[in-house]
Scaffold this motif. Structure first.
Motif, PDB file in Angstrom:
ATOM      1  N   ARG A  58     121.410   8.859  63.454  1.00 29.15           N
ATOM      2  CA  ARG A  58     121.485   9.459  62.124  1.00 29.15           C
ATOM      3  C   ARG A  58     120.122   9.475  61.467  1.00 29.15           C
ATOM      4  O   ARG A  58     119.996   9.826  60.294  1.00 29.15           O
ATOM      5  CB  ARG A  58     122.443   8.670  61.253  1.00 29.15           C
TER       6      ARG A  58
ATOM      7  N   ARG B 280     126.365   9.728  57.125  1.00 30.32           N
ATOM      8  CA  ARG B 280     126.337  10.870  58.043  1.00 30.32           C
ATOM      9  C   ARG B 280     124.901  11.165  58.448  1.00 30.32           C
ATOM     10  O   ARG B 280     123.955  10.529  57.968  1.00 30.32           O
ATOM     11  CB  ARG B 280     126.940  12.109  57.367  1.00 30.32           C
TER      12      ARG B 280
ATOM     13  N   GLU C   2     123.182  17.749  56.958  1.00 32.95           N
ATOM     14  CA  GLU C   2     124.441  18.414  56.594  1.00 32.95           C
ATOM     15  C   GLU C   2     124.195  19.388  55.446  1.00 32.95           C
ATOM     16  O   GLU C   2     124.445  19.095  54.286  1.00 32.95           O
ATOM     17  CB  GLU C   2     125.491  17.373  56.215  1.00 32.95           C
TER      18      GLU C   2
ATOM     19  N   VAL D 131     127.604  22.848  54.283  1.00 33.70           N
ATOM     20  CA  VAL D 131     128.903  22.485  54.857  1.00 33.70           C
ATOM     21  C   VAL D 131     129.965  23.401  54.257  1.00 33.70           C
ATOM     22  O   VAL D 131     130.037  23.550  53.034  1.00 33.70           O
ATOM     23  CB  VAL D 131     129.238  21.016  54.534  1.00 33.70           C
ATOM     24  N   PRO D 132     130.788  24.027  55.095  1.00 33.34           N
ATOM     25  CA  PRO D 132     131.778  24.961  54.567  1.00 33.34           C
ATOM     26  C   PRO D 132     132.765  24.243  53.655  1.00 33.34           C
ATOM     27  O   PRO D 132     133.096  23.078  53.884  1.00 33.34           O
ATOM     28  CB  PRO D 132     132.503  25.469  55.825  1.00 33.34           C
ATOM     29  N   GLY D 133     133.171  24.934  52.634  1.00 30.39           N
ATOM     30  CA  GLY D 133     134.172  24.375  51.742  1.00 30.39           C
ATOM     31  C   GLY D 133     133.580  23.586  50.596  1.00 30.39           C
ATOM     32  O   GLY D 133     134.265  23.218  49.661  1.00 30.39           O
TER      33      GLY D 133
ATOM     34  N   THR E 245     133.838  13.143  52.499  1.00 35.50           N
ATOM     35  CA  THR E 245     133.469  14.248  53.364  1.00 35.50           C
ATOM     36  C   THR E 245     132.624  15.249  52.623  1.00 35.50           C
ATOM     37  O   THR E 245     132.048  16.135  53.216  1.00 35.50           O
ATOM     38  CB  THR E 245     134.704  15.001  53.873  1.00 35.50           C
TER      39      THR E 245
ATOM     40  N   VAL F 145     133.611  17.554  50.870  1.00 34.79           N
ATOM     41  CA  VAL F 145     134.375  18.735  50.522  1.00 34.79           C
ATOM     42  C   VAL F 145     135.126  18.471  49.237  1.00 34.79           C
ATOM     43  O   VAL F 145     135.814  17.473  49.092  1.00 34.79           O
ATOM     44  CB  VAL F 145     135.341  19.091  51.661  1.00 34.79           C
TER      45      VAL F 145
ATOM     46  N   THR G 181     138.592  24.762  56.985  1.00 35.50           N
ATOM     47  CA  THR G 181     137.158  24.486  56.880  1.00 35.50           C
ATOM     48  C   THR G 181     136.920  22.992  56.733  1.00 35.50           C
ATOM     49  O   THR G 181     135.951  22.462  57.237  1.00 35.50           O
ATOM     50  CB  THR G 181     136.562  25.206  55.671  1.00 35.50           C
ATOM     51  N   ASN G 182     137.819  22.357  56.054  1.00 35.21           N
ATOM     52  CA  ASN G 182     137.668  20.936  55.861  1.00 35.21           C
ATOM     53  C   ASN G 182     137.581  20.210  57.198  1.00 35.21           C
ATOM     54  O   ASN G 182     136.657  19.443  57.447  1.00 35.21           O
ATOM     55  CB  ASN G 182     138.877  20.436  55.062  1.00 35.21           C
TER      56      ASN G 182
ATOM     57  N   ALA H 252     134.363  20.827  59.068  1.00 33.86           N
ATOM     58  CA  ALA H 252     133.242  20.034  58.583  1.00 33.86           C
ATOM     59  C   ALA H 252     133.300  18.623  59.129  1.00 33.86           C
ATOM     60  O   ALA H 252     132.314  18.091  59.626  1.00 33.86           O
ATOM     61  CB  ALA H 252     133.261  20.008  57.055  1.00 33.86           C
ATOM     62  N   VAL H 253     134.446  18.038  59.083  1.00 32.92           N
ATOM     63  CA  VAL H 253     134.553  16.658  59.533  1.00 32.92           C
ATOM     64  C   VAL H 253     134.312  16.569  61.032  1.00 32.92           C
ATOM     65  O   VAL H 253     133.666  15.661  61.529  1.00 32.92           O
ATOM     66  CB  VAL H 253     135.948  16.100  59.191  1.00 32.92           C
TER      67      VAL H 253
ATOM     68  N   ASP I 142     132.337  18.200  62.897  1.00 33.78           N
ATOM     69  CA  ASP I 142     130.944  18.239  63.309  1.00 33.78           C
ATOM     70  C   ASP I 142     130.147  17.031  62.839  1.00 33.78           C
ATOM     71  O   ASP I 142     129.010  16.844  63.244  1.00 33.78           O
ATOM     72  CB  ASP I 142     130.274  19.524  62.815  1.00 33.78           C
ATOM     73  N   LEU I 143     130.735  16.269  61.996  1.00 35.16           N
ATOM     74  CA  LEU I 143     130.007  15.073  61.565  1.00 35.16           C
ATOM     75  C   LEU I 143     130.005  14.061  62.699  1.00 35.16           C
ATOM     76  O   LEU I 143     130.908  14.062  63.527  1.00 35.16           O
ATOM     77  CB  LEU I 143     130.692  14.457  60.334  1.00 35.16           C
ATOM     78  N   PRO I 144     128.985  13.205  62.729  1.00 30.91           N
ATOM     79  CA  PRO I 144     128.980  12.168  63.757  1.00 30.91           C
ATOM     80  C   PRO I 144     130.301  11.440  63.743  1.00 30.91           C
ATOM     81  O   PRO I 144     130.886  11.203  62.691  1.00 30.91           O
ATOM     82  CB  PRO I 144     127.837  11.264  63.315  1.00 30.91           C
TER      83      PRO I 144
ATOM     84  N   GLU J 197     132.877   6.225  62.003  1.00 28.52           N
ATOM     85  CA  GLU J 197     132.879   5.918  60.585  1.00 28.52           C
ATOM     86  C   GLU J 197     131.722   4.957  60.369  1.00 28.52           C
ATOM     87  O   GLU J 197     131.502   4.048  61.176  1.00 28.52           O
ATOM     88  CB  GLU J 197     134.202   5.246  60.207  1.00 28.52           C
TER      89      GLU J 197
ATOM     90  N   TYR K  31     126.949  27.280  59.106  1.00 25.11           N
ATOM     91  CA  TYR K  31     126.969  25.843  59.344  1.00 25.11           C
ATOM     92  C   TYR K  31     127.121  25.607  60.845  1.00 25.11           C
ATOM     93  O   TYR K  31     128.202  25.779  61.396  1.00 25.11           O
ATOM     94  CB  TYR K  31     128.123  25.229  58.573  1.00 25.11           C
TER      95      TYR K  31
ATOM     96  N   HIS L  15     125.604  23.175  64.271  1.00 29.03           N
ATOM     97  CA  HIS L  15     124.738  22.081  64.740  1.00 29.03           C
ATOM     98  C   HIS L  15     124.083  22.402  66.059  1.00 29.03           C
ATOM     99  O   HIS L  15     123.416  21.549  66.642  1.00 29.03           O
ATOM    100  CB  HIS L  15     125.530  20.786  64.867  1.00 29.03           C
TER     101      HIS L  15
END
Ligand code: HEM
Ligand SMILES: [Cu+2]
Ligand SMILES: [Cu+2]
Lengths: 579, 220, 218
Positions: A214, A551, A555, A558-560, A573, A575, B5-6, B9-10, B12-14, B17, C55, C57
């Motif tokens: 990261r 994260r 980023e 980010v959509p949304g 998140t 969003v 979309t939600n 987004a999640v 593609d995040l690493p 947690e 968006y 990566h």
């Protein structure tokens, strides 16, 4: 030590005196700024030396305007003698490489950015950090002082090939070359201290949640660079010690009359020297990656590929040194081996370039000064990388080795690459460093002037190199076959003068903005990385509260989400969260 | 803000947690601090390890040069130059090895909180190091008398440079030991907090091991 | 051929030049493609109100593609280079003439073995800064240095070789055209490096015989 840093965490009102705040500060940010100012000063000196070199090449043996006062034997009524000419290009390269590009990218930005971007209060060893700056400054003083001793400064090229550099008889330079050696040894000690500090800090002191993958790419690049410095400079120090012993204590490492091996120097030097050129470019790559993502409002394309490419470069960098020695008489089979490894190491550079393009693709690009410099970095680095292929092809290198083609290559990677990245980095992080914005109009004038005159100065070098124009010659007019190329020399010199003049715009912008620029908001570029979580400018101890990282650093869009950025330290998140 | 979309987004995040993935747990109450409490390896150890890496590269440069000459020469030592004295050097090697043990004793002492043992161990270590350097010095005097000089070609040059650089490191390490000794007299270390002693010990052992390598390489 | 490239008068120079031109075209295409894409992206994806950045990566297929493509090109270049490199540097072909070169600050000593064809005999002849050779004959050079490193560079021959003190390095060439050409030094060798300049005289067989006759007449 870290306890002390914490204790000083929130101490706006607990300021020390001038000496402990500005001179012997142990705050990584102040040390970074010290490195920056020292190196910018050295850049002026290095630049002026280069202008003298250019003058001589365009107008050989004509008096340099305005330098009639310089005493003999340095100049003769303004005319540069060959001995001085050799000192000029030797010291130009030495200063630019060791006292400008490395100390800015690694010393200034390494120091300033690492703790801020990984989310900690300071370096692991603040005292060591402070010492590393002052030792570097001392090395700088030694290097400059070598101009003023009997016999003048080092004149054997920045590569100091033995036996030319190993005995006074060959150049007439005595103490000057010794000071050159000692200065680089001292600098090596400084850089070792810095590297140990950076590596320890990155390994041990990342904020909660900041996993290795990261980390922003610029931190990756600085971490890898620190490792390379840690490995490469001690080996150079060993070589320097041997060279000094040859000069002063009668040993014969590199002197053939008494059994030495001149080519051993080249192996030792380039074993350091090739990793060294990646030391010059890796942090620049990191800087460009940060800026491109922010101003394209896009996640960096292929984050892992980018990090892995840098790691690959760091490994492969150790097995290509022989490509500087193709014409040294080395075994032709070795030549083939080194050509192959060199071709291989070009691949990660290509990967990085494509990923930068990928980052731009589909972006929402704005063109502020930092972005312009980062884009120029990509564009110019491509040219430098492509010219590398000519030289990597051994048969072609037979012809272009030791010509201006090499000089062109060097400058496209180190000026076009590293220096553009430096300008980008300064304008991008200036708000965090000094709490004020740089002037955008002046920034753009400086950028376009620099871009145009940079290319005018350095592109023709490829052309005259192809024409056979040797590097490091004093007077091209001594050669008949170079006469038809001489007009290029004049064009390049005019370019260089223009390039120099445009740097005045930068200097004005830098100092004016420092005191009178518009006040910077905390996060002027809407960037994600942790340094923008800190107040502007960050107090001693950096963060009001150590951030937690949720994260990766890129980023964007980010959509949304309503906003098009999602800071590393923001929970959730993102969003539906208004920032 | 659709569901689709939600999740994109999640996705593609690493994956991890943040808090679960880490051995570093932020302090309760959020007044963060450097996460040093839960470090696996202390800063001092990382730093010393890096220092040793750098030192190794320095000696790698010198040893590389030495090997180039030794492998490339017909006779080593070259005719007319003395061979190196093995006997004394063996004794010296053993002395240095013992110093490594006394250093270990010192470290064990402070681990138990016994400062007297620490101080004694440090003193013995420095003393043995000093004897090592003196013996080496006398060996050099003898060699110089037999005509081996810095200027005796690569044989003399590499010998004095390599061994001299090592001796300089012994002297430097002795300085470090004395510094730690002085701090120990000021009661700076406890059973729990003695990173500095440990760093010094690691460096001392490194210098000993380096000697073993050089002894095997140069004297044989 | 690029106009700036000096004329080529050696047998292997053509191969170097065509390799050069091959790389020239490859790099030119890559250059235009990359810079073109850059400029196009800058224009097409400039910030516009109402449009958000994509968006993404990255894309593994692309990563693999642009790792493999340059690798292939570079491997091919390495293979192509190999043959020429070996021809020039690995082995000296059977030669008609041998000349010993001693570089020194700041001149070239060319030593000819004389009629007996052997060096270090009484009929050796040293001529400063003038290398005289017959056309269309393989010439072997035994290169040495008396002091520091120099580099014997003959642009028209595409010949370059460092000369090292303390060791002999052999090289060769075959000139295909008569005339007089310059031999600069390409490696920094001190304050007189610039202007350390010899001349190569390539003579026809007849002229060469005459020259030999004149030099070793008595
Ligand atoms: C893309 C891959 C690259 C390749 C294939 C490459 C290849 C080469 C080769 C073969 C040489 C030796 C040429 C000769 O002396 O005949 C050379 C010289 C040099 N390269 Fe690169 N290079 C690359 C990238 C870089 C980068 C990124 C930097 C620095 C930031 C750099 C800096 C230099 C410097 C400073 C020299 C000249 C050293 C001197 O002789 O003074 N190169 N390069
Ligand atoms: Cu290189
Ligand atoms: Cu020269």
């Amino acid at each position: 030590m870290s306890e002390a840093a914490v204790a000083h965490g929130h101490d706006e009102h607990h300021q020390g005196g001038f000496v402990s705040t500005y001179l012997f500060s142990m705050d990584h940010k102040m040390i970074g700024k010290q490195f920056l100012l020292m190196s910018l000063f050295m850049m002026i000196i290095g630049g002026l030396l280069a202008l003298m070199v250019r003058w001589q090449l365009a107008y050989p043996e004509q008096p340099v305007p305005g330098l009639g006062w310089v005493p003999e034997p340095y100049l003769y009524e303004g005319i540069i003698p060959p001995e001085t000419y050799n000192m000029l290009f030797t010291m130009h390269a030495t200063i630019m490489i060791f006292f400008v590009v490395i100390p800015i990218l690694v010393g200034a930005f390494g120091n300033f950015l690492i703790p801020l971007m990984i989310g900690t209060r300071d370096m692991a060893f603040p005292v060591l950090n402070m010492l590393s700056f002052w030792i570097a400054a001392f090395a700088g003083v030694l290097m400059i002082s070598s101009f003023f001793v009997e016999g003048g400064a080092a004149a054997g090229g920045w590569t100091a090939y033995a036996p030319l550099s190993a005995a006074e008889v060959y150049t007439g330079v005595g103490l000057g070359q010794d000071l050159w050696i000692v200065s680089l040894v001292v600098l090596g000690i400084s850089s070792m201290m810095g590297s140990i500090n950076y590596i320890t800090t990155v390994i041990n002191m990342r904020a909660p949640g900041m996993t290795m993958f990261r980390m922003p790419l610029v931190i990756w690049s600085l971490f890898i660079t620190a490792t390379l410095l840690l490995l490469a400079l001690p080996e150079l120090t060993a070589a320097m010690a041997m060279l000094l012993f040859d000069r002063r204590f009668g040993t014969s490492f590199f002197l053939p009359e008494t059994g030495g091996e001149p080519i051993l120097w080249q192996h030792l030097f380039w074993f350091f020297g090739h990793p060294e050129v990646y030391i010059l470019i890796l942090p620049a790559m990191g800087v460009a990656s940060e800026i491109l993502a922010v101003f394209a409002r896009k996640p960096i394309f292929g984050y892992r590929a980018m990090a892995v490419a840098m790691i690959a470069i760091a490994f492969l960098g150790w097995v290509v040194w022989g490509h500087h020695m193709f014409q040294s008489g080395m075994n032709p089979t070795m030549g083939m081996a080194f050509m192959t490894t060199t071709m291989v190491i070009a691949v990660p550079s290509a990967i990085k370039t494509f990923n930068w393009l990928g980052t731009l693709w589909g972006g929402s690009i704005t063109f502020q000064t930092p972005m312009l410099h980062a884009l120029a970095f990509v564009s110019m680095f491509v040219i430098g990388g492509l010219s590398g292929i000519y030289m990597a092809a051994t048969p072609v290198d037979i012809f272009i080795h030791d010509t201006y083609f090499i000089v062109g290559h060097i400058h496209y990677v180190v000026f076009g690459g590293s220096v553009f990245a430096i300008f980008g980095a300064v304008s991008y992080w200036f708000p965090k460093m000094y709490g004020r914005m740089m002037n955008e109009a002046l920034g753009k004038i400086h950028f376009f002037g620099t871009l145009v005159f940079f290319n005018l100065t350095f592109f023709p070098m490829h052309i005259i190199g192809v024409g056979g124009h040797m590097r490091r010659i004093y007077n091209p007019l001594q050669y008949e076959f170079l006469q038809p190329l001489q007009h290029w020399n004049e064009i390049m010199t005019i370019g260089a003068i223009g390039l120099g003049l445009f740097q005045i715009v930068f200097a004005v912008n830098f100092f004016w903005s420092m005191f009178a620029g518009a006040k910077a908001p905390q996060n002027p570029w809407n960037a994600n990385t942790l340094e923008w979580e800190a107040p502007t400018p960050p107090p001693h101890g950096n963060f009001i509260e150590i951030p937690t990282v949720y994260r990766g650093p890129y980023e964007y869009s980010v959509p949304g989400m309503k906003e098009d950025w999602l800071p590393q330290a923001q929970p959730g998140t993102g969003v539906g969260v208004a920032h | 803000m659709s569901r689709a979309t939600n999740t994109a987004a999640v996705h593609d995040l690493p994956r991890e947690e943040p808090l679960r993935a880490l051995h570093v747990v932020p302090r309760k109450g959020g007044r963060g601090g450097p996460p040093s409490r839960s470090l696996k390896v202390s800063n001092a150890r990382v730093a010393v390890a890096m220092l040793l890496v750098a030192e190794t590269m320095f000696f790698a440069g010198l040893i590389g040069a030495y090997l180039v000459f030794r492998v490339g020469s017909v006779a080593w030592p070259p005719p007319g130059l003395p061979a190196l004295p093995l006997g004394v050097t063996w004794v010296n090697t053993v002395l240095l090895a013992i110093s490594g043990v006394t250093m270990f004793a010192a470290l064990r002492g402070i681990r138990r909180g016994d400062e007297a043992v620490l101080r004694r161990g440090l003193l013995w270590t420095a003393l043995l190091g000093g004897v090592f350097v003196v013996v080496q010095g006398s060996e050099w005097v003898g060699l110089v008398r037999h005509g081996l000089q810095l200027s005796s070609g690569p044989y003399g040059g590499t010998f004095y440079t390599l061994i001299g650089m090592h001796a300089a490191h012994v002297v430097g390490a002795m300085g470090w030991v004395f510094f730690v000794f002085a701090m120990a007299r000021r009661r700076a270390y406890t059973a729990k907090a003695h990173d500095a002693v440990e760093a010094c010990a690691i460096y001392w052992w490194y210098v000993c091991v380096l000697w073993a390598a050089l002894f095997a390489l140069v004297y044989h | 051929m690029l106009p700036w490239l000096p004329e080529n008068i050696s047998t292997y120079g053509g191969e170097i030049d065509s390799l050069f031109m091959l790389i020239f075209w490859i790099t030119t295409i890559v250059f235009v493609a990359v810079q073109g894409a850059l400029i196009w992206f800058l224009f097409k994806y400039r910030a516009q109100p109402g449009r958000r950045a994509t968006y993404s990566h990255g894309n593994n297929t692309l990563e693999i593609a642009w790792t493999i493509a340059p690798s292939i090109i570079l491997v091919v270049l390495a293979l192509l280079s190999r043959a020429t490199w070996d021809e020039i540097k690995a082995e000296i072909p059977p030669h008609d003439v041998t000349v010993r070169v001693y570089a020194k600050q700041f001149n070239w000593d060319f030593i000819y073995p004389g009629p007996d064809g052997a060096f270090d005999t009484a009929d050796d002849k040293t001529i400063e800064n003038e290398l005289t050779v017959p056309v269309n004959k393989v010439v072997k050079l035994e290169m040495l240095s008396r002091d520091v490193i120099h580099s014997l560079f003959v642009p028209v021959l595409r010949f370059k070789q460092d000369t090292m003190p303390g060791r002999q390095i052999d090289g060769w060439f075959e000139a295909t055209k008569t005339g007089e050409y310059e031999i600069p030094c390409a490696e920094l060798c001190g304050f007189g490096h610039s202007g350390m300049l010899g001349h190569l005289k390539v003579l026809s067989d007849q002229d060469y015989a005459t020259w030999v006759g004149e030099q070793w007449s008595n």
